[in-house]
Design an enzyme around this catalytic site. Sequence first.
Site, short mmCIF file in Angstrom:
data_model
loop_
_atom_site.label_atom_id
_atom_site.label_comp_id
_atom_site.label_asym_id
_atom_site.label_seq_id
_atom_site.Cartn_x
_atom_site.Cartn_y
_atom_site.Cartn_z
N LYS A 1 7.64 12.22 -6.60
CA LYS A 1 7.13 10.89 -6.93
C LYS A 1 5.85 10.60 -6.14
CE LYS A 1 9.19 7.77 -3.62
NZ LYS A 1 9.62 6.44 -3.33
N LYS B 1 3.35 6.78 -0.76
CA LYS B 1 2.32 6.41 0.21
C LYS B 1 2.49 7.14 1.54
CE LYS B 1 4.44 1.82 0.54
NZ LYS B 1 4.23 0.45 0.84
N LYS C 1 14.48 10.44 4.40
CA LYS C 1 13.71 9.96 5.55
C LYS C 1 14.18 10.60 6.85
CE LYS C 1 11.50 5.76 4.12
NZ LYS C 1 11.26 4.34 4.35
P1 AMP Z 1 7.63 1.52 -1.24
O1 AMP Z 1 6.32 2.18 -1.43
O2 AMP Z 1 8.73 2.52 -1.01
O3 AMP Z 1 7.64 0.37 -0.27
O4 AMP Z 1 7.99 0.89 -2.66
C1 AMP Z 1 7.58 -0.37 -3.11
C2 AMP Z 1 7.97 -0.56 -4.55
O5 AMP Z 1 7.24 0.35 -5.38
C3 AMP Z 1 9.45 -0.27 -4.86
O6 AMP Z 1 9.91 -1.16 -5.86
C4 AMP Z 1 9.44 1.13 -5.36
O7 AMP Z 1 10.54 1.40 -6.21
C5 AMP Z 1 8.12 1.17 -6.12
N1 AMP Z 1 7.59 2.54 -6.15
C6 AMP Z 1 7.26 3.30 -5.07
N2 AMP Z 1 6.79 4.50 -5.47
C7 AMP Z 1 6.83 4.50 -6.82
C8 AMP Z 1 6.48 5.47 -7.82
N3 AMP Z 1 5.98 6.66 -7.51
N4 AMP Z 1 6.65 5.12 -9.11
C9 AMP Z 1 7.14 3.91 -9.45
N5 AMP Z 1 7.50 2.96 -8.56
C10 AMP Z 1 7.34 3.24 -7.26
#
Ligand code: AMP
Length: 333
Positions: free
Chosen positions: A200, A203, A118
């Site tokens: 990965k 968003k 980040k």
């Molecule tokens: P975030 O989008 O970073 O707020 O992530 C929210 C949740 O989604 C967390 O538990 C992350 O580990 C999970 N997560 C985010 N991106 C992925 C991905 N590409 N594959 C699997 N889990 C994800």
Amino acid sequence: MRVPHSSKPRVLSGIQPTNVLHIGNYLGAIKQWVDMQKEYECFFCIVDLHAITVQQKSKSLHENIRRLAAFYIACGIDPAVSTIFVQSRVSGHAELAWILNTLVKVSELERMTQYKDKSNQHRTNINAGLLDYPVLMAADILLYDTDVVPVGEDQSQHVELTCTLARRLNTQFGNVLKVPKLKLCVETARIAALDDPLKKMSKSASSAMNYIALDDASKTIQQKFQKAVTDSGRTIVFDPKRPGLYNLLTIYKAFTDESEQAIEEHFRGNGYAALKQEVARVVIQALEPIQDRYHALLDRRSELEQILDAGTKHAHAIARVTLERVFRALGLG
Ligand code: AMP
Ligand code: TRP
């Protein structure tokens, strides 16, 4: 109605109310939360204080909090059984984070992969909150005497630090905090980006071709899968060395609950075009009822606010008990 004191083990997890939710969030996190509601007393947090470690527009942040709550519920989190709440409205999160700040080494925080990523992405805004992000996450978890933390793979380093900090505080001040356990859903812990399967699904990606958003229209979903990056192979098999294909098959498997063998059999003799079409079909089919519930909830704003108010009140009461215990152990106040 929710039972105020449950004998079930506790789960806590959270997502930032930023940008769109995608199928990586759903498969890596929310889907397993839904299943865990039967066996655990669950707390699902909307982590808006984490969100402001990168710049947010206040109006969209406020709206995104409501949208995320609506998605939690639309995906199957039952507010009558689980606690859905907004992090910033439970002051204990920031308070415990401060205390944990005095136990963590700056070097430990500088080692965190997400911080490195980040701070590379936001070079003009490397604020102290970005570095301190995992400490606030530790506070989120430890405030609720959490037993299990279900997250995607990218968060495992932060959960490990949480355990380290809990143990450190316990060593110095007695047995004050419960040391939680990480729960990874191994197969879907890392859904890859459609336009670059070595990365990965994210968003914050610059292109919307990276992800399938939970509120993408059917046509968009078809187009995104059609354009998904694969390789020049012909056979359709679960082979991690072919990351694009492997990712599509993983998504298909997660949405159909079929075995790898059955899936390979199903696609025998077919090419990538047929596979992409089929993956799009199962994803659209699974997302349709979620999208319907989501839009219906957004039309009932006052119900959504009531759910957040009740969740926040419940979370606050539990957080206070832990915090008082920590204050006493440290001699504060
Ligand atoms: P975030 O989008 O970073 O707020 O992530 C929210 C949740 O989604 C967390 O538990 C992350 O580990 C999970 N997560 C985010 N991106 C992925 C991905 N590409 N594959 C699997 N889990 C994800
Ligand atoms: N850091 C997590 C993410 O980006 C979100 C989060 C904040 C979280 N606090 C948490 C996840 C506590 C689990 C438990 O995905």
